[in-house]
Design an enzyme around this catalytic site. Structure first.
Site, PDB file in Angstrom:
ATOM      1  N   HIS A 117       0.819  -1.213   0.000  1.00 29.79           N
ATOM      2  CA  HIS A 117       0.000   0.000   0.000  1.00 29.79           C
ATOM      3  C   HIS A 117       0.855   1.266   0.000  1.00 29.79           C
ATOM      4  CE1 HIS A 117      -3.653  -2.284   0.642  1.00 29.79           C
ATOM      5  NE2 HIS A 117      -3.137  -2.853   1.714  1.00 29.79           N
ATOM      6  N   HIS A 144       2.157   8.941   1.189  1.00 26.29           N
ATOM      7  CA  HIS A 144       0.933   8.863   0.391  1.00 26.29           C
ATOM      8  C   HIS A 144       1.098   9.743  -0.839  1.00 26.29           C
ATOM      9  CE1 HIS A 144      -1.471   6.828   3.528  1.00 26.29           C
ATOM     10  NE2 HIS A 144      -0.752   7.545   4.365  1.00 26.29           N
TER      11      HIS A 144
END
Length: 281
Positions: A117, A144
């Site tokens: 992720h 992110h």
């Protein structure tokens, strides 16, 4: 009958046993390349703490953020929670005094992990932040793309999260907004070691000065929020620094190649206050 001779039936049985042994060996090699579960998690990476199969989640498609709460296994807070992160950071008019925060990070080697992720950097003990006099030990930091938080509706190229935990197990996250700019960035040494496949880890050869990953000014937005990934647990103290740090175009492109999209959209603020902290060192 010659004792060294084998009947066709025995030869067939031996071949089956040999093939089974080879197959088990191959499975062990594949499993050994998977990331180890964190402390307190199930011993098997495909199970949750209750022993049930762990729910798979993603940033897009049928298992994307708008579906997380329906995936089960304790993910319901992702839908029903009233203090979810990230949010749009627009300060209100509240007169409440924000928490005083100081940063005490020590240079140290880190272990970079591709967990499927994001790239997560696991750090040794010794670095911490202090929130209103209470220490929170740094556990890990990760990235992110694009940013998860926005400021008055505008996001940035990437976002860095430093995750901390206190003695009672409560979390405090320090967020750093990363803006794409030409030139060499403070992330250059880390980017040389990015593990390119899920389950792979890379130990940095040199100590990393985490302070160089922070902006010079430490003023930030503070609010009560949650984890930005399942199970979206609430009770997280958030501080997102106002000043951005630079990430080079090549670095952003390299990360985008690994994870084209790894951000949860902003969530409703509801009745939460967003406070602005003073600069601290």
């Amino acid at each position: 009958m010659n004792p060294s001779a084998r009947s066709p039936r025995r030869a067939t049985l031996l071949a089956v046993v040999l093939a089974s042994t080879i197959t088990l060996g191959a499975c062990s090699a594949v499993d050994g390349d998977k990331p180890k579960p964190p402390a307190g998690a199930s011993a098997k990476p495909d199970q949750d703490k209750s022993g049930k199969p762990a729910a798979h989640w993603s940033y897009e498609g049928a298992e994307g953020p708008d579906k997380w709460g329906d995936l089960g296994h304790g993910f319901g807070t992702c839908t029903t929670g009233r203090e979810q992160s990230p949010i749009d950071l627009t300060p209100g008019t509240a007169q409440k005094k924000p928490a005083a925060i100081t940063v005490d990070y020590k240079p140290a080697p880190v272990k970079l992990e591709n967990n499927g992720h994001t790239i997560q950097a696991n750090v040794p003990a010794g670095s911490r932040i202090t929130v209103d006099g209470a220490p929170y030990e740094l556990q890990q930091f990760h990235f992110h793309l694009p940013s998860e938080h926005t400021v008055q509706g505008k996001g940035t190229t990437m976002e860095l999260h430093f995750v901390h935990k206190n003695a009672q197990g409560r979390l405090a996250v320090l967020g750093v907004l990363m803006e794409e700019k030409p030139g060499t960035s403070a992330f250059a040494a880390l980017w040389k070691s990015l593990p390119d496949r899920e389950g792979r880890t890379v130990q940095t050869a040199q100590a990393v000065d985490l302070n160089k990953l922070l902006p010079a000014q430490r003023a930030g937005y503070q609010y009560a929020g949650s984890l930005t990934t399942p199970p979206c647990s609430e009770g997280v103290k958030w501080t997102v620094l106002k000043e951005t740090v630079a990430v080079s175009p090549d670095e952003a492109a390299a990360y985008r190649k690994l994870f084209p999209k790894s951000n949860r959209p902003v969530q409703p603020q509801h009745d939460r206050e967003v406070l602005v902290s003073d600069p601290q060192s």
